[in-house]
Structure formats: C-alpha cells, structure tokens
Write a protein that holds these residues in place. Structure first.
Motif, PDB file in Angstrom:
ATOM      1  N   UNK A   6       6.788  94.971  63.661  1.00 40.16           N
ATOM      2  CA  UNK A   6       6.613  96.068  62.699  1.00 40.16           C
ATOM      3  C   UNK A   6       6.313  97.392  63.395  1.00 40.16           C
ATOM      4  N   UNK A   7       6.883  98.466  62.865  1.00 37.87           N
ATOM      5  CA  UNK A   7       6.456  99.800  63.298  1.00 37.87           C
ATOM      6  C   UNK A   7       6.473 100.741  62.096  1.00 37.87           C
ATOM      7  N   UNK A   8       5.484 101.646  62.053  1.00 34.94           N
ATOM      8  CA  UNK A   8       5.352 102.581  60.931  1.00 34.94           C
ATOM      9  C   UNK A   8       5.363 104.014  61.429  1.00 34.94           C
ATOM     10  N   UNK A   9       5.835 104.910  60.591  1.00 28.93           N
ATOM     11  CA  UNK A   9       5.592 106.338  60.813  1.00 28.93           C
ATOM     12  C   UNK A   9       4.781 106.827  59.624  1.00 28.93           C
ATOM     13  N   UNK A  10       3.817 107.704  59.871  1.00 30.38           N
ATOM     14  CA  UNK A  10       3.001 108.206  58.762  1.00 30.38           C
ATOM     15  C   UNK A  10       2.832 109.713  58.832  1.00 30.38           C
ATOM     16  N   UNK A  30      -0.565 108.567  55.547  1.00 30.21           N
ATOM     17  CA  UNK A  30       0.348 108.061  54.507  1.00 30.21           C
ATOM     18  C   UNK A  30       1.685 107.629  55.113  1.00 30.21           C
ATOM     19  N   UNK A  31       1.994 106.371  54.905  1.00 33.24           N
ATOM     20  CA  UNK A  31       3.204 105.802  55.513  1.00 33.24           C
ATOM     21  C   UNK A  31       4.451 106.414  54.877  1.00 33.24           C
ATOM     22  N   UNK A 166      10.733 106.611  65.791  1.00 33.62           N
ATOM     23  CA  UNK A 166      11.285 106.267  64.492  1.00 33.62           C
ATOM     24  C   UNK A 166      10.980 104.791  64.319  1.00 33.62           C
ATOM     25  N   UNK A 167      10.641 104.413  63.073  1.00 32.30           N
ATOM     26  CA  UNK A 167      10.082 103.084  62.848  1.00 32.30           C
ATOM     27  C   UNK A 167      11.005 101.967  63.341  1.00 32.30           C
ATOM     28  N   UNK A 168      12.286 102.004  62.934  1.00 30.00           N
ATOM     29  CA  UNK A 168      13.148 100.882  63.316  1.00 30.00           C
ATOM     30  C   UNK A 168      13.418 100.854  64.816  1.00 30.00           C
ATOM     31  N   UNK A 169      13.692 102.039  65.412  1.00 25.96           N
ATOM     32  CA  UNK A 169      14.006 102.002  66.847  1.00 25.96           C
ATOM     33  C   UNK A 169      12.770 101.568  67.658  1.00 25.96           C
ATOM     34  N   UNK A 170      11.574 101.978  67.243  1.00 27.71           N
ATOM     35  CA  UNK A 170      10.370 101.527  67.955  1.00 27.71           C
ATOM     36  C   UNK A 170      10.162 100.020  67.788  1.00 27.71           C
ATOM     37  N   UNK A 171      10.469  99.497  66.584  1.00 30.39           N
ATOM     38  CA  UNK A 171      10.359  98.042  66.362  1.00 30.39           C
ATOM     39  C   UNK A 171      11.367  97.312  67.249  1.00 30.39           C
ATOM     40  N   UNK A 172      12.568  97.876  67.387  1.00 29.58           N
ATOM     41  CA  UNK A 172      13.592  97.243  68.237  1.00 29.58           C
ATOM     42  C   UNK A 172      13.152  97.254  69.707  1.00 29.58           C
TER      43      UNK A 172
END
Ligand SMILES: [Zn+2]
Length: 320
Positions: A6-10, A30-31, A166-172
């Motif tokens: 999981x990775x989030x940006x807020x 805030x996500x 970015x959430x998805x690229x950091x999760x990858x």
C-alpha cells in the motif's frame, strides 16, 4: 495469503501566514490517492488498485504537495470521496492478506481517515504489518536510519523511470524491493499497529517483533487507574519471556519511562514505557530490548543527571 503493498498520498493545510506546512497534532492528513499492488504468497503480482480521492476537509491543494506529487486540485474534483473509495479498496483487498508499506505512517493515516469518516476499521488487535523501510534498516545494520524509497529502490537495483511520490508507482517500487529482500525477514520483523488496542486484559500480550518485544495495554478511562495497574511495569526477557528483576527502577526522562533489568540467562534488558492517549482512552506502549553493558552505563548516567537536575531545582525552590 496475499500481500497488499500500500502507498498513500495525502493533502494537508498550509499555515495561512507563513506558507509553511502545519505539523501540529490533530490535523488530518487527508488521503487524496490510494495505490496498491496485490502479490500472491510467492510475490507474483496478481492485481493493482489505483484511485484519486476528492478531499472534503482540505479542499484547497497545498502547493508543496502539488509540487511533490504532481496532483492538481482540478484532478480531484471529479473523483469519488473517501468512504466510497475505501469501501472499494477493502473489497479489492479480499479476506486473507497482510499489509505492506514503506514506513510506518501509511497504515496510521489510513486508519485516521477511516476514523474521521466514521468507517469501521475491520482489523482486530493485533494488526501486524510489514514495514519495508524498517526491515531494510535492520538488514543493513542501520536501525536508526530511515532511507527514502528512492534510495532503497536504487540500492536494490529496481529504480525505474516512473515518478516517485505517486501512490501506485511507489507501491510498485516497494513491491519490487520486496522481491529482492530476504523473505524470512518479513515474518521475523513485523510491525505492530497501535490504533486497535486489546479490548480486555486477557487480550494483552507481548509480541516479538524480531528486534524487541512490544506490549500494548488495553484502554483505561482514567490515567491514575492505568498508572496503578501493575501489569504495565513488568519487564520480560525478549529471548525467554521470563519476568526479570530490575537493576534500575523506572524513571522518567519527560518523554517516556526507562528501566533496566537483567535476565539470569540472557543478560541486560532495557524497558521503555510510553503513556499514550487515543479515541479509546489512555494506554501504554512498552518496548523491551536486549542491550549491552555500554548502554546500561549510558542509562545510569542519564538517570543520575536527571536526579541531579531535580535536586538542584528543589533546592532552588526552597531558597526562593
Ligand atoms: Zn532470558
């Protein structure tokens, strides 16, 4: 069992006068984006989740966050709000998974946002998750270092041309780092989430997190009631779990309480006690770590210094 990486940006507010980020307590981060990769037990990728979220608290995009992530206010206006996206996310996660993150903040902020929106947090105590940043530090003998994802992915030879933050690229990137790591470490060095406390005394237990033991107490309504509870002061050996005699009694350094104990078979042990408060009430987090003679002497010095200062202050008060 699957891994959910999981990775989030807020988004967070700007201080209106200084233009600086507000870093005070009780400000909701805030996500605005959830990115995740689902891996099977052999770390093969079996799914991706990627959503932007329309903010309802900090509607104005913090320019610093915009700069780092590239997410603009207009990108978010047409998106769904957090409660809808988190529902989709939890369904996507499935039933049997363990959460993996880079650092300890994502799980915390995810739960803080769920609490803000009155969404039931589905994970029961103890929620153990895998913090890849922590495991990287342990494996590289730099326990007090917190390396960035950029640095770690470069070190592991998996950095690519996708933008970081970015959430998805950091999760990858995090998933790619995991594939290069020693798999035994995931189970050995789990992290414990503090949002859900034990609901009663029988649920309280010490959990072996590989580098130390952690104990979370149940919540108490009154601080005094908690402080009077004998259970919170016990020190157990992280190796054999036996209760150990104190060499230095608990003392406060104004942030936490510290003690030293000794196991007959496994040597010196340092106890750390943090008094905390959340929506359930007062609770204790206690860490117990095996240490060497040098650390023991450092703690003795620290305690003596604190005692000296206290004496001086008392004498001063008397003479005034
Ligand atoms: Zn022992």
């Amino acid at each position: 069992m699957n891994y959910i990486v999981l990775d989030l940006e807020w988004n967070q507010p700007l201080h209106s006068k200084t233009g600086e980020n507000i870093k005070q307590k009780n400000v909701l981060f805030e996500i605005i984006e959830i990115g995740a990769v689902k891996l099977d037990e052999n770390l093969n990728e079996i799914g991706r989740f990627n959503r932007l979220i329309k903010p309802v608290v900090h509607k104005k995009m913090n320019p610093i966050i915009s700069n780092i992530t590239g997410i603009k206010e207009k990108d978010l206006n047409k998106e769904k709000k957090f409660p809808t996206v988190i529902e989709e996310f939890l369904i996507w996660c499935g039933d049997d998974y363990i959460m993996c993150t880079f650092g300890n903040q994502d799980v915390y902020e995810l739960e803080a946002n769920m609490q803000y929106h009155n969404i039931n947090i589905p994970w029961k105590f103890p929620l153990l998750y895998i913090d890849i940043q922590r495991i990287f530090s342990i494996e590289n003998n730099e326990i007090n270092e917190q390396r960035s994802l950029e640095m770690v992915s470069m070190f592991m030879g998996v950095s690519g041309k996708n933008a970081y933050h970015r959430a998805l690229s950091d999760a990858i990137y995090t998933a790619e780092v995991m594939k290069k790591m020693n798999r035994n470490s995931f189970e050995k060095y789990m992290s414990l989430d503090y949002t859900n406390l034990p609901t009663n005394k029988s649920e309280e237990k010490e959990i072996d997190l590989g580098t130390h033991l952690e104990y979370l107490s149940r919540a108490f309504e009154e601080k005094e009631e908690m402080m009077a509870c004998k259970e919170i002061y016990i020190t157990r050996c992280p190796v054999c779990m036996k209760k150990c005699r104190k060499k230095i009694k608990w003392f406060s350094d104004s942030i936490k309480y510290i003690c030293m104990a000794r196991c007959e078979n496994h040597g010196l042990i340092e106890g750390l006690l943090y008094l905390k408060k959340n929506h359930n009430g007062y609770y204790v987090l206690r860490k117990t770590i095996g240490v060497d003679e040098k650390r023991f002497m450092d703690v003795v010095k620290k305690r003596n210094l604190i005692n000296e200062k206290r004496k001086l202050r008392k004498n001063k008060e008397k003479t005034q």
